[in-house]
Write a protein that holds these residues in place. Sequence first.
Motif, PDB file in Angstrom:
ATOM      1  N   LYS A 120       0.849  -1.199   0.000  1.00 41.20           N
ATOM      2  CA  LYS A 120       0.000   0.000   0.000  1.00 41.20           C
ATOM      3  C   LYS A 120       0.888   1.254   0.000  1.00 41.20           C
ATOM      4  O   LYS A 120       0.615   2.235  -0.701  1.00 41.20           O
ATOM      5  CB  LYS A 120      -0.897  -0.021   1.249  1.00 41.20           C
ATOM      6  CG  LYS A 120      -1.907   1.092   1.343  1.00 41.20           C
ATOM      7  CD  LYS A 120      -2.789   0.902   2.586  1.00 41.20           C
ATOM      8  CE  LYS A 120      -3.702   2.101   2.817  1.00 41.20           C
ATOM      9  NZ  LYS A 120      -4.496   1.938   4.064  1.00 41.20           N
ATOM     10  N   ALA A 177       1.275   4.038  -2.833  1.00 37.17           N
ATOM     11  CA  ALA A 177       0.965   5.440  -2.525  1.00 37.17           C
ATOM     12  C   ALA A 177       2.073   6.356  -3.061  1.00 37.17           C
ATOM     13  O   ALA A 177       1.806   7.443  -3.586  1.00 37.17           O
ATOM     14  CB  ALA A 177       0.809   5.632  -1.014  1.00 37.17           C
ATOM     15  N   GLN A 204       1.785   9.252  -6.024  1.00 37.37           N
ATOM     16  CA  GLN A 204       1.870  10.569  -5.390  1.00 37.37           C
ATOM     17  C   GLN A 204       2.240  11.653  -6.423  1.00 37.37           C
ATOM     18  O   GLN A 204       3.171  11.500  -7.186  1.00 37.37           O
ATOM     19  CB  GLN A 204       2.933  10.517  -4.281  1.00 37.37           C
ATOM     20  CG  GLN A 204       3.274  11.836  -3.624  1.00 37.37           C
ATOM     21  CD  GLN A 204       2.147  12.360  -2.727  1.00 37.37           C
ATOM     22  OE1 GLN A 204       1.402  11.589  -2.148  1.00 37.37           O
ATOM     23  NE2 GLN A 204       2.035  13.668  -2.632  1.00 37.37           N
ATOM     24  N   GLU A 218      -1.261   4.651   6.001  1.00 39.50           N
ATOM     25  CA  GLU A 218      -1.812   5.952   5.623  1.00 39.50           C
ATOM     26  C   GLU A 218      -0.678   6.975   5.537  1.00 39.50           C
ATOM     27  O   GLU A 218       0.144   7.085   6.449  1.00 39.50           O
ATOM     28  CB  GLU A 218      -2.843   6.435   6.649  1.00 39.50           C
ATOM     29  CG  GLU A 218      -4.095   5.588   6.711  1.00 39.50           C
ATOM     30  CD  GLU A 218      -4.831   5.500   5.371  1.00 39.50           C
ATOM     31  OE1 GLU A 218      -4.916   6.524   4.657  1.00 39.50           O
ATOM     32  OE2 GLU A 218      -5.306   4.398   5.040  1.00 39.50           O
ATOM     33  N   LEU A 219      -0.655   7.743   4.439  1.00 34.74           N
ATOM     34  CA  LEU A 219       0.363   8.766   4.249  1.00 34.74           C
ATOM     35  C   LEU A 219       0.146   9.928   5.215  1.00 34.74           C
ATOM     36  O   LEU A 219      -0.939  10.501   5.281  1.00 34.74           O
ATOM     37  CB  LEU A 219       0.317   9.291   2.807  1.00 34.74           C
ATOM     38  CG  LEU A 219       1.316  10.398   2.456  1.00 34.74           C
ATOM     39  CD1 LEU A 219       2.743   9.891   2.514  1.00 34.74           C
ATOM     40  CD2 LEU A 219       1.006  10.961   1.075  1.00 34.74           C
TER      41      LEU A 219
END
Lengths: 282, 282
Positions: free
Chosen positions: A144, A148, A152, A173-174
């Motif tokens: 993931k 991401a 980006q 999660e970023l």
Amino acid sequence: MSYRPELSNASVNLTQEVEVVDERGRLSTIFIPAERPLTVYVDKRELVTLMTLGGAPEALTLGYLRNQRLVRSIDDVVSVHVDWSVDSVAVKTRNGIADIEERTAKKVVTTGCGQGSVFGGLMDEIDAITLPEDARLKQSVLYKIVDAIRTQKSIYKQAGSVHGCALFSSDGELIYFVEDVGRHNAVDAIAGRMWLDGLQGADKVFYTTGRLTSEMVIKGAQMGIPFLLSRSGTTQMGHMVAEKVGMSLFARCTGKHFLLLTGKQRLVFEPEALNIDGLRVA
Amino acid sequence: MSYRPELSNASVNLTQEVEVVDERGRLSTIFIPAERPLTVYVDKRELVTLMTLGGAPEALTLGYLRNQRLVRSIDDVVSVHVDWSVDSVAVKTRNGIADIEERTAKKVVTTGCGQGSVFGGLMDEIDAITLPEDARLKQSVLYKIVDAIRTQKSIYKQAGSVHGCALFSSDGELIYFVEDVGRHNAVDAIAGRMWLDGLQGADKVFYTTGRLTSEMVIKGAQMGIPFLLSRSGTTQMGHMVAEKVGMSLFARCTGKHFLLLTGKQRLVFEPEALNIDGLRVA
């Protein structure tokens, strides 16, 4: 709400369009990333000049002071004012930097995209650091994160020649994404933001497009982060420091591929993750 | 025969084999490059610690002193002795380094794979530099250089995570090839070798695998080399400095492709060179 120093919010162009000629003599234009000096003044005393893209100068300055251990707590910082018209940043501290002469005397020119001068003993703090033994990273979360980064929006995609660093939560999660012409600056800017937001590293994952040299591993360890991921490789000293502090080092992260070098017990293998999105590893 | 200081010929392992686990849980080994500290003592005084691969420590030390303008002439150096058992190098000079306090006081943390601390004013010398206006590079020679790098035996091919720099003659013959974990070290080592061999830069071509940031362009200019080639890109300040000193900057050199950014009059286009070896650019 935790304490925050007074900050400027300086902005500046991050890319420039220039004319190029290719191998067939064709004229066109490309974008290249900015690279500019930022001279750091602490309590009106000149400390250092950082060469930077300029995207996050306040966080960069704070992270530099933090990672060089020149300022121990964000509470000691009164204000950070960047003024691009004179390429400088003025930091005001509550009590000054103790022993500044002595602490900036020892110079280490670090590797690769090096921090440059890591003031003080590079390895001095390493012995004191322990990273959480029980932290775990799922293979699906690793993918993931890699995905991401791939999707980006970035200066790199527009202009190339910059490194990106990112902080993720343990579920992928970023939290932050920072680019700079030097990866050392990008990691310092992340450290600065973590300081401002009062974030701890123990449940975070750090990603960098750059190589995992000793200085990157040391900074990751200083920030208390147990997971360090890179699309690139590592060096002997990066590897050695990671083993010493018990960090999980993942190199060559692209697509579904990675090489886990140290701290191997922290990865939760998920064979089914290899088949997500129909994408298979050969 | 020109003067050469007394030199050690220290050698050390440049790679290490380490165990890795891949995405399928398969155990294997890979090679990673060494990264080790080399503390420079000049006349028994500690100057700086460089993080290096360790392949050319004597030339690196000399090139560092040269490019930092700490020693003005190779004739001033009596001896350079590297001792890996204590990770240090002892340099003996004829007359010491004048004003060493003052000249090492100003720190600039450079971009990317930064030199780290370029003592003294980064740009101070730039105004004084003029590169030979009439130097020319043939497109076919550029391709010969790119191909020589492609086929060069290297630590990079075995272990990744290092930068390579090379010096070529104007007809594309390889003179030096140096790799290091930092491209700033690789370019310093080339500068050290040029010093030792009494080579001038005016009729040479410099190649680097790394980005053309300001510091790389400044160092190339200091060495008097009119052509700087990279397989990677450039930055705004690298571009600006190249324009200022009249250097020919070639980025993205791979296969038959390149982007010529500055000093465009120096390239001799040879359309027929695009078809050499049956390889065509789309």
